[in-house]
Design a protein around this motif. Structure first.
Motif, PDB file in Angstrom:
ATOM      1  N   UNK A  49       0.957  -1.149   0.064  1.00 61.05           N
ATOM      2  CA  UNK A  49       0.027   0.083   0.029  1.00 61.05           C
ATOM      3  C   UNK A  49       0.778   1.181  -0.044  1.00 61.05           C
ATOM      4  N   UNK A  50       0.460   2.186  -0.671  1.00 65.16           N
ATOM      5  CA  UNK A  50       1.212   3.424  -0.830  1.00 65.16           C
ATOM      6  C   UNK A  50       0.962   4.351   0.448  1.00 65.16           C
ATOM      7  N   UNK A  87       5.674  -0.767   1.248  1.00 69.34           N
ATOM      8  CA  UNK A  87       4.880  -0.257   2.178  1.00 69.34           C
ATOM      9  C   UNK A  87       5.355   1.455   3.004  1.00 69.34           C
ATOM     10  N   UNK A  88       5.224   2.180   2.203  1.00 68.53           N
ATOM     11  CA  UNK A  88       5.629   3.603   2.846  1.00 68.53           C
ATOM     12  C   UNK A  88       4.380   4.054   3.579  1.00 68.53           C
ATOM     13  N   UNK A  92       2.911   1.283   5.847  1.00 66.69           N
ATOM     14  CA  UNK A  92       3.641   0.868   6.989  1.00 66.69           C
ATOM     15  C   UNK A  92       3.035   0.576   8.168  1.00 66.69           C
ATOM     16  N   UNK A  93       2.048   1.755   8.511  1.00 65.60           N
ATOM     17  CA  UNK A  93       1.239   1.521   9.503  1.00 65.60           C
ATOM     18  C   UNK A  93       0.250   0.333   9.563  1.00 65.60           C
ATOM     19  N   UNK A 126       1.397   6.482  15.074  1.00 70.09           N
ATOM     20  CA  UNK A 126       2.031   6.033  14.340  1.00 70.09           C
ATOM     21  C   UNK A 126       3.426   5.554  14.790  1.00 70.09           C
ATOM     22  N   UNK A 127       3.897   6.710  15.444  1.00 61.26           N
ATOM     23  CA  UNK A 127       5.122   6.920  16.271  1.00 61.26           C
ATOM     24  C   UNK A 127       5.162   5.649  17.192  1.00 61.26           C
ATOM     25  N   UNK A 128       4.094   5.682  18.082  1.00 63.22           N
ATOM     26  CA  UNK A 128       4.067   4.600  19.280  1.00 63.22           C
ATOM     27  C   UNK A 128       3.992   3.224  18.928  1.00 63.22           C
ATOM     28  N   UNK A 129       3.207   2.879  17.616  1.00 67.32           N
ATOM     29  CA  UNK A 129       3.303   1.730  17.013  1.00 67.32           C
ATOM     30  C   UNK A 129       4.563   1.072  16.417  1.00 67.32           C
ATOM     31  N   UNK A 130       5.233   2.002  15.836  1.00 63.60           N
ATOM     32  CA  UNK A 130       6.628   1.919  15.518  1.00 63.60           C
ATOM     33  C   UNK A 130       7.647   1.644  16.564  1.00 63.60           C
TER      34      UNK A 130
END
Ligand SMILES: CC/C=C\C/C=C\CCCC/C=C/C(=O)SCCNC(=O)CCNC(=O)[C@H](O)C(C)(C)COP(=O)(O)OP(=O)(O)OC[C@H]1O[C@@H](n2cnc3c(N)ncnc32)[C@H](O)[C@@H]1OP(=O)(O)O
Length: 210
Positions: A49-50, A87-88, A92-93, A126-130
């Protein structure tokens, strides 16, 4: 679940709405215990997914933006298991929300939260998931530089769990799912998952996001 929204499975309002409805149906289906999500776009190399559809974030009414943002959050709360190509950002999320990530071993594919490269900021969730996936230091570097990782680099920092030859992605995903499903009882798995995410859920609650 096969994602097929040409050209690049970008996450538009319509696409995300359909995705969330499909997930809700699966959640209510007592026979469904796992989900493999993949892209069946015909482009080569394949895009998982873009990310968020950039056209949804430009020149739209506040109501439309509100609706779009809400469905982005809904999508993030629901996912389970995946396999992929490029997956950018939002793509990526989408994969970070899964329990296990299998990536096709093709150096033309990349994955990462590249928002800063686009002049935008990855939202805190997003950041926390990373962070939950690759740790604080890796996230610090990845997000500040807006890095997109090739498969071998992604595996090294734990952004993906496994690399496989491109033509074996779905077979390996099915085998992996079979293994995960040998764990008895939904309740113990769901409770364990909730416990792992307890602090994060609390943060979201504090920010009024759930
Ligand atoms: C309402 C909310 C309001 C405010 C919020 C504000 C900020 C919050 C930020 C939230 C965080 C953002 C998350 C995101 O996901 S932003 C999107 C980031 N995505 C990318 O950077 C990906 C960009 N795309 C690529 O790198 C490549 O396209 C890709 C995916 C590797 C595929 O490459 P390739 O196969 O060569 O294909 P093309 O590049 O030729 O693209 C084909 C076609 O698709 C269009 N397209 C690509 N990406 C997107 C996209 N994300 N959204 C919409 N459309 C996209 C591209 O323009 C081409 O279209 P064309 O008409 O020219 O054929």
């Amino acid at each position: 679940m096969h994602m097929q929204s040409p050209p690049v499975n970008s996450l538009s309002l319509d696409f995300l709405t359909e995705l969330c409805i499909s997930l809700e149906k699966l959640e209510m289906d007592k026979g469904c215990r796992g989900l493999i999500i993949t892209s069946v776009l015909s482009n080569q190399p394949k895009v998982f997914s873009a990310g968020l559809d950039i056209l949804e974030m430009y020149g739209k009414s506040p109501e439309h933006c509100g609706e779009f943002w809400k469905v982005v959050q809904e999508m993030w709360l629901k996912f389970y298991g995946s396999n992929m190509g490029s997956s950018p950002a939002g793509g990526c999320l989408l994969s970070l929300t899964c329990d296990y990530r299998i990536m096709a071993d093709n150096p033309r594919y990349t994955i990462g939260l590249n928002e800063t490269q686009l002049g935008i900021v990855a939202p805190f969730w997003f950041k926390e998931t990373m962070v939950n996936t690759v740790g604080h230091r890796n996230t610090e570097v990845a997000l500040q530089l807006g890095l997109l990782y090739k498969p071998a680099e992604a595996l090294k920092i734990g952004l993906v769990d496994q690399l496989v030859p491109e033509d074996q992605v779905f077979t390996v995903a099915s085998q992996t799912m079979t293994k995960w499903l040998t764990i008895p009882g939904n309740v113990s798995v769901i409770t364990t998952k909730s416990t792992l995410n307890l602090l994060f859920s609390f943060q979201l609650w504090c920010f009024n996001l759930v």
